[in-house]
Design an enzyme around this catalytic site. Sequence first.
Site, PDB file in Angstrom:
ATOM      1  N   GLU A  36      -6.188  -9.219   3.675  1.00  0.00           N
ATOM      2  CA  GLU A  36      -5.469  -8.648   4.634  1.00  0.00           C
ATOM      3  C   GLU A  36      -5.836  -9.436   4.987  1.00  0.00           C
ATOM      4  OE1 GLU A  36      -5.323  -4.516   5.695  1.00  0.00           O
ATOM      5  OE2 GLU A  36      -6.183  -4.077   3.496  1.00  0.00           O
ATOM      6  N   TYR A  83      -6.795  -8.865  11.242  1.00  0.00           N
ATOM      7  CA  TYR A  83      -5.241  -8.918  11.914  1.00  0.00           C
ATOM      8  C   TYR A  83      -5.496  -9.148  13.618  1.00  0.00           C
ATOM      9  CZ  TYR A  83      -3.887  -5.684   8.153  1.00  0.00           C
ATOM     10  OH  TYR A  83      -3.828  -5.523   6.438  1.00  0.00           O
ATOM     11  N   GLU A  87       0.946  -1.429  -0.155  1.00  0.00           N
ATOM     12  CA  GLU A  87      -0.315   0.188   0.089  1.00  0.00           C
ATOM     13  C   GLU A  87       1.234   0.950   0.006  1.00  0.00           C
ATOM     14  OE1 GLU A  87      -2.942   0.153   2.964  1.00  0.00           O
ATOM     15  OE2 GLU A  87      -3.712   2.074   2.304  1.00  0.00           O
ATOM     16  N   ASN A  99     -12.482  -0.411  -0.511  1.00  0.00           N
ATOM     17  CA  ASN A  99     -11.471  -1.496   0.507  1.00  0.00           C
ATOM     18  C   ASN A  99     -12.551  -1.087   1.964  1.00  0.00           C
ATOM     19  OD1 ASN A  99      -9.313  -2.456   1.681  1.00  0.00           O
ATOM     20  ND2 ASN A  99      -9.357  -0.400   2.808  1.00  0.00           N
ATOM     21  N   GLU A 100     -13.096  -2.073   2.186  1.00  0.00           N
ATOM     22  CA  GLU A 100     -13.051  -1.703   3.516  1.00  0.00           C
ATOM     23  C   GLU A 100     -13.900  -1.188   4.078  1.00  0.00           C
ATOM     24  OE1 GLU A 100     -10.124  -1.138   7.084  1.00  0.00           O
ATOM     25  OE2 GLU A 100      -9.394  -3.262   6.595  1.00  0.00           O
ATOM     26  N   ASN A 102      -6.857   0.975   2.526  1.00  0.00           N
ATOM     27  CA  ASN A 102      -7.460   2.220   3.045  1.00  0.00           C
ATOM     28  C   ASN A 102      -6.627   3.665   2.437  1.00  0.00           C
ATOM     29  OD1 ASN A 102      -8.450   1.326   5.273  1.00  0.00           O
ATOM     30  ND2 ASN A 102      -6.990   2.041   6.828  1.00  0.00           N
ATOM     31  N   GLN A 132       1.360  -6.419   5.343  1.00  0.00           N
ATOM     32  CA  GLN A 132       2.248  -6.158   3.875  1.00  0.00           C
ATOM     33  C   GLN A 132       2.876  -6.739   3.954  1.00  0.00           C
ATOM     34  OE1 GLN A 132       0.681  -2.139   2.768  1.00  0.00           O
ATOM     35  NE2 GLN A 132      -0.973  -1.999   4.468  1.00  0.00           N
TER      36      GLN A 132
HETATM   37  O1  AHR Z   1      -3.119  -3.264   6.440  1.00  0.00           O
HETATM   38  C1  AHR Z   1      -3.326  -2.084   6.680  1.00  0.00           C
HETATM   39  C2  AHR Z   1      -4.475  -1.507   6.086  1.00  0.00           C
HETATM   40  O2  AHR Z   1      -4.848  -2.056   7.730  1.00  0.00           O
HETATM   41  C3  AHR Z   1      -5.341  -1.432   5.430  1.00  0.00           C
HETATM   42  O3  AHR Z   1      -4.782   0.215   4.767  1.00  0.00           O
HETATM   43  C4  AHR Z   1      -6.854  -1.706   5.420  1.00  0.00           C
HETATM   44  O4  AHR Z   1      -7.458  -1.983   4.150  1.00  0.00           O
HETATM   45  C5  AHR Z   1      -6.901  -1.895   7.179  1.00  0.00           C
HETATM   46  O5  AHR Z   1      -7.642  -1.651   8.086  1.00  0.00           O
END
Ligand code: AHR
Length: 504
Positions: free
Chosen positions: A295, A247, A30, A175-176, A75, A352
Amino acid sequence: MADKLQATMVLDKNYQISEVDRRIYGSFIEHLGRAVYGGIYEPGHPEADEQGFRKDVIELVKELQVPIVRYPGGNMVSAYNWEDGVGPKEKRPKRLELAWRTIEPNEIGTNEFADWAKKVQADVMMAVNLGTRGIDAARNLVEYTNHPSGTYWSDLRREHGYEQPHSIKTWCLGNEMDGPWQVGQKTAAEYGKIAKETGKAMKLVDPSIELVACGSSNTDMPTFPEYEATTLDIAYDEVDYISLHQYYGNSSNDPANYLAKNMDMDHFIKTVTSTCDYIKAKHRSKKTINLSFDEWNVWYHSREQDEKLDPWTVAPPQLEDVYNFEDALLVGSMLITLLRHADRVKMACMAQLVNVIAPIMTENNGQSWKQTIYYPYLHASVYGRGISLQPILSSPKYDSKDFTDVPYIDSAAVYNEQEQMLTVFLVNKHLEEAIPLEVDVRSFEGYELQEHIVLEHHDLKAVNTKDTARVTPHNNGESSLEDGRLKIHLNKTSWNVIRLRKAK
Ligand code: AHR
């Protein structure tokens, strides 16, 4: 006296989950922190190539055999104008990047990233902006990247020095979009509609592309899993995959509970799979929507220090988690979870790849090194290609703060028929005890033990830095194979890769 811990397993070449789609070993770059600037790209660095890409980083990414890389966000994509990143570099605008509150110099954009992806032998998974923009910008971008020539956008690409189209096959529709942090957040009904119409236009430009719709940003979102259901109800015919993000962290320093968190990932995948199939049934559709877990990782170490960073600088050190050994164990278990769902998870991106919550770290104008999480990712990507088998495992279990009946042992197995190799991935989550495991591999007649790789460390908090690699794998795992019985000694808190090969 407590019973002696032991485990048994049956692996049979006929108990097949599915062929593993190699794209489950994807990753993500990103425009965030030092992922691009100072990560993959640093003109002036002694290792920079003619385009300014760091050759040391290219080599590490190639070693991982990353098949696909998601780009440019995240994001960041929700307020990104892709046109800023193409054409002569000196004319590209500097912009306020709203997601991470930095300055985006736009020195790297679509074309350069496609070049870099070629250098690392990966495909591009491109995300379009459905936050501040929509149908028009997205269909123009597909025309720019994928149409051969003879139209405004395709000829502009050629003018920019790219005669041949990039032929990008996989596209993320935003995205999200459920997240309040997202520029242009949308309800599921709003998002479903824009995803459907944008996807329709993009496929009119290039019918060969595949589309990923956003799902929930994580399992804690209040609208999970209704967001997925509503989005798919509206856009079912246009999209091909639904996206999952997750995450984990260990801020309460409870390793037993932390190492169990891939059970939540497992539950997430099962819930989204059921939601897809519910909408399939509702639509009387023959089409199956598969999952793109685009992700996933551990992310918590850097959160506090990121709050102290000044806004509006170029490439600040954001999200630079320094991963320890227990993080590598959870990452190994998450990879195992993905493999065990190989029938429905067809793409996944470790988020990432460089510097930003990443397996690869770099120092500006300095060296690059491997974080602890590099190793399970490497082993799974390189050895985990073939057919994912269903291990029939009987493992002792434990309870933790958030989970009950957590198997101490996690396992996945991949059978590569062509190479006549069987690879077994195993994590022992026990904090104190080694566990002996006996595996019935009688269906692999004529196979012999080739190697037993182990990642272990007495200190769960051990990390790798640019100067010291404390957590690295060794090849001295204890195992033996006799009469179709594979005996494996699983050291406490260890990641294990056992490889059997058909004897010549
Ligand atoms: O990977 C970091 C961020 O985590 C990304 O930009 C977003 O999609 C997620 O919240």
